[in-house]
Design an enzyme around this catalytic site. Structure first.
Site, PDB file in Angstrom:
ATOM      1  N   CYS A  86     -66.567 -49.691  17.675  1.00 45.15           N
ATOM      2  CA  CYS A  86     -67.882 -49.877  18.276  1.00 45.15           C
ATOM      3  C   CYS A  86     -68.659 -50.869  17.407  1.00 45.15           C
ATOM      4  O   CYS A  86     -68.231 -51.232  16.305  1.00 45.15           O
ATOM      5  CB  CYS A  86     -68.631 -48.543  18.371  1.00 45.15           C
ATOM      6  SG  CYS A  86     -68.985 -47.776  16.776  1.00 45.15           S
TER       7      CYS A  86
ATOM      8  N   HIS B 179     -63.062 -43.452  10.031  1.00 37.98           N
ATOM      9  CA  HIS B 179     -62.068 -42.387  10.031  1.00 37.98           C
ATOM     10  C   HIS B 179     -60.743 -42.873  10.589  1.00 37.98           C
ATOM     11  O   HIS B 179     -60.260 -42.399  11.621  1.00 37.98           O
ATOM     12  CB  HIS B 179     -62.594 -41.186  10.830  1.00 37.98           C
ATOM     13  CG  HIS B 179     -63.709 -40.468  10.135  1.00 37.98           C
ATOM     14  ND1 HIS B 179     -64.723 -39.821  10.793  1.00 37.98           N
ATOM     15  CD2 HIS B 179     -63.980 -40.321   8.820  1.00 37.98           C
ATOM     16  CE1 HIS B 179     -65.559 -39.300   9.921  1.00 37.98           C
ATOM     17  NE2 HIS B 179     -65.131 -39.598   8.720  1.00 37.98           N
TER      18      HIS B 179
ATOM     19  N   CYS C 254     -75.300 -47.871  11.241  1.00 36.20           N
ATOM     20  CA  CYS C 254     -75.375 -48.398  12.607  1.00 36.20           C
ATOM     21  C   CYS C 254     -76.838 -48.476  13.041  1.00 36.20           C
ATOM     22  O   CYS C 254     -77.601 -47.530  12.823  1.00 36.20           O
ATOM     23  CB  CYS C 254     -74.596 -47.469  13.546  1.00 36.20           C
ATOM     24  SG  CYS C 254     -74.871 -47.785  15.288  1.00 36.20           S
TER      25      CYS C 254
ATOM     26  N   HIS D  62     -70.679 -33.064  10.130  1.00 40.05           N
ATOM     27  CA  HIS D  62     -70.345 -34.463  10.428  1.00 40.05           C
ATOM     28  C   HIS D  62     -71.276 -35.369   9.631  1.00 40.05           C
ATOM     29  O   HIS D  62     -72.461 -35.062   9.448  1.00 40.05           O
ATOM     30  CB  HIS D  62     -70.498 -34.723  11.928  1.00 40.05           C
ATOM     31  CG  HIS D  62     -69.994 -36.053  12.363  1.00 40.05           C
ATOM     32  ND1 HIS D  62     -70.727 -37.215  12.217  1.00 40.05           N
ATOM     33  CD2 HIS D  62     -68.819 -36.433  12.949  1.00 40.05           C
ATOM     34  CE1 HIS D  62     -70.031 -38.231  12.689  1.00 40.05           C
ATOM     35  NE2 HIS D  62     -68.877 -37.793  13.142  1.00 40.05           N
TER      36      HIS D  62
ATOM     37  N   GLU E 189     -72.799 -38.166  10.249  1.00 41.12           N
ATOM     38  CA  GLU E 189     -74.034 -38.583  10.920  1.00 41.12           C
ATOM     39  C   GLU E 189     -75.040 -37.452  10.969  1.00 41.12           C
ATOM     40  O   GLU E 189     -76.237 -37.653  10.730  1.00 41.12           O
ATOM     41  CB  GLU E 189     -73.740 -39.068  12.341  1.00 41.12           C
ATOM     42  CG  GLU E 189     -74.998 -39.531  13.070  1.00 41.12           C
ATOM     43  CD  GLU E 189     -74.767 -39.900  14.525  1.00 41.12           C
ATOM     44  OE1 GLU E 189     -75.692 -39.697  15.334  1.00 41.12           O
ATOM     45  OE2 GLU E 189     -73.670 -40.390  14.852  1.00 41.12           O
TER      46      GLU E 189
ATOM     47  N   THR F 107     -75.313 -39.348  18.068  1.00 45.56           N
ATOM     48  CA  THR F 107     -75.166 -40.488  18.984  1.00 45.56           C
ATOM     49  C   THR F 107     -73.852 -40.496  19.756  1.00 45.56           C
ATOM     50  O   THR F 107     -73.762 -41.132  20.807  1.00 45.56           O
ATOM     51  CB  THR F 107     -75.285 -41.818  18.224  1.00 45.56           C
ATOM     52  OG1 THR F 107     -74.257 -41.879  17.217  1.00 45.56           O
ATOM     53  CG2 THR F 107     -76.656 -41.960  17.575  1.00 45.56           C
TER      54      THR F 107
ATOM     55  N   CYS G 162     -75.547 -42.741  22.233  1.00 41.12           N
ATOM     56  CA  CYS G 162     -75.240 -44.174  22.351  1.00 41.12           C
ATOM     57  C   CYS G 162     -74.438 -44.412  23.630  1.00 41.12           C
ATOM     58  O   CYS G 162     -73.300 -43.934  23.764  1.00 41.12           O
ATOM     59  CB  CYS G 162     -74.443 -44.642  21.133  1.00 41.12           C
ATOM     60  SG  CYS G 162     -73.911 -46.361  21.249  1.00 41.12           S
TER      61      CYS G 162
ATOM     62  N   SER H 271     -60.850 -38.354  12.671  1.00 40.96           N
ATOM     63  CA  SER H 271     -61.899 -38.884  13.540  1.00 40.96           C
ATOM     64  C   SER H 271     -62.259 -37.903  14.651  1.00 40.96           C
ATOM     65  O   SER H 271     -61.428 -37.571  15.497  1.00 40.96           O
ATOM     66  CB  SER H 271     -61.447 -40.218  14.153  1.00 40.96           C
ATOM     67  OG  SER H 271     -62.350 -40.620  15.163  1.00 40.96           O
TER      68      SER H 271
ATOM     69  N   ASN I  57     -64.380 -38.600  17.047  1.00 39.39           N
ATOM     70  CA  ASN I  57     -64.403 -39.403  18.261  1.00 39.39           C
ATOM     71  C   ASN I  57     -63.002 -39.545  18.843  1.00 39.39           C
ATOM     72  O   ASN I  57     -62.811 -39.480  20.069  1.00 39.39           O
ATOM     73  CB  ASN I  57     -65.007 -40.774  17.961  1.00 39.39           C
ATOM     74  CG  ASN I  57     -65.016 -41.693  19.168  1.00 39.39           C
ATOM     75  OD1 ASN I  57     -64.220 -42.619  19.248  1.00 39.39           O
ATOM     76  ND2 ASN I  57     -65.915 -41.450  20.106  1.00 39.39           N
TER      77      ASN I  57
END
Length: 296
Positions: free
Chosen positions: A12, A40, A96, A130, A132, A168, A202, A230, A232
């Site tokens: 991203c 990650h 970010c 996490h 973030e 996000t 996001c 990860s 995600n």
């Protein structure tokens, strides 16, 4: 065999920005510390470490002096900046921009209401622990309440104001399910408490879900490339597998032959799709493609 790399997969914008900062610093000095894995994905971390990047943890940060330290895209709590400043370190901020704006919104909400009575509840829809989320909690002096799934909303106090935000990269559907549950609970309790819903997901990341599902449906076999650490990657892999049960998770090209051997497909006539997470570099997906090409 027809092999296609999903054009929407890969880093991203936030991760791309952090990695470019790292590469620029390393080109100039040949040495740079990064607080936590820059992304990650073990393969990408190894590539940057070969260029001179050194991954450190919070204990290391307290002992390093007069060095240059990169903060990754996930963002950090204010305490990290303070520690670095006390030790004379220079911060290279790779946070970010979307995460940075979210941090500022949460900090503004906290500062505007921290003396209110009844005491407000800042709720973050996200994964506990996490990177973030740790950074977001730090904007509230670690008073924010983290809710991982809508069912956990029952633990909130519906007599006190609730300000809802989201990590996000969370699911839009799950976030709105949580918001609806909060609204329903307030109605059921006949409470007149304040509920402010801030959809801070996001869309550049969220929109990948439907794109990825469509890509997966068009393939006979899908190789999803991602790092085992990860979050995600885990989420997007599951979406992929829902769309196409013939989806395999791999972390490196070396796993291709072993994983594909589990299928009884005639590979020479297959359509094989390669995709990945927001933490998966394009060059790694290209290596997987090249490995497949050599098989034929």
């Amino acid at each position: 065999m027809q092999v296609t790399i999903d054009k929407h997969s890969g880093f991203c914008a936030g991760v791309t920005g952090a990695i470019r900062r790292a590469e620029n610093e390393l080109q100039q000095t040949g040495q740079l510390y990064c607080l936590g894995d820059i992304v990650h994905n073990g393969q990408e971390v190894k590539r940057l470490e070969d260029l001179g990047l050194e991954t450190i943890d919070y204990d290391d940060l307290r002992t390093i002096h007069h060095a240059r330290v990169l903060l990754r895209a996930h963002g950090e709590p204010p305490s990290t900046y303070w520690i670095a400043e006390q030790n004379g370190n220079t911060i290279i901020d790779g946070t970010c921009p979307v995460v940075k704006r979210l941090q500022e919104r949460i900090a503004a909400t906290y500062n505007a209401h921290k003396h209110d009575e009844p005491r407000v509840q800042i709720v973050i829809f996200g994964k506990r622990g996490h990177a973030e989320v740790i950074g977001l909690q730090g904007q509230t002096n670690n008073t924010a309440i983290v809710v991982e799934k809508p069912e956990e909303a029952d633990a909130l106090d519906f007599t006190r104001p609730i300000y809802l935000f989201s990590q996000t990269t969370k699911s839009v559907e799950e976030f709105h399910r949580l918001a609806d549950k909060l609204k329903s609970e307030i109605r059921n309790q006949k409470s007149d408490t304040i509920l402010e819903v801030n959809d801070t997901i996001c869309r550049a990341v969220a929109n990948r879900v439907e794109q990825l599902k469509q890509f997966a449906r068009e393939q006979d076999i899908v190789l999803f490339v991602g790092g085992t650490k990860s979050s995600n990657a885990a989420v997007l892999f599951n979406h992929c597998k829902d769309a196409n049960p013939n989806t395999l998770f791999i972390s490196s090209p070396d796993e291709v032959i072993e994983k594909l051997s589990t299928f009884g497909f005639r590979l020479s006539t297959c359509k094989i799709g390669i995709c990945g997470a927001t933490s998966t570099p394009l060059w790694l997906m290209e290596q997987v493609r090249d490995k497949l090409t050599k098989l034929t």
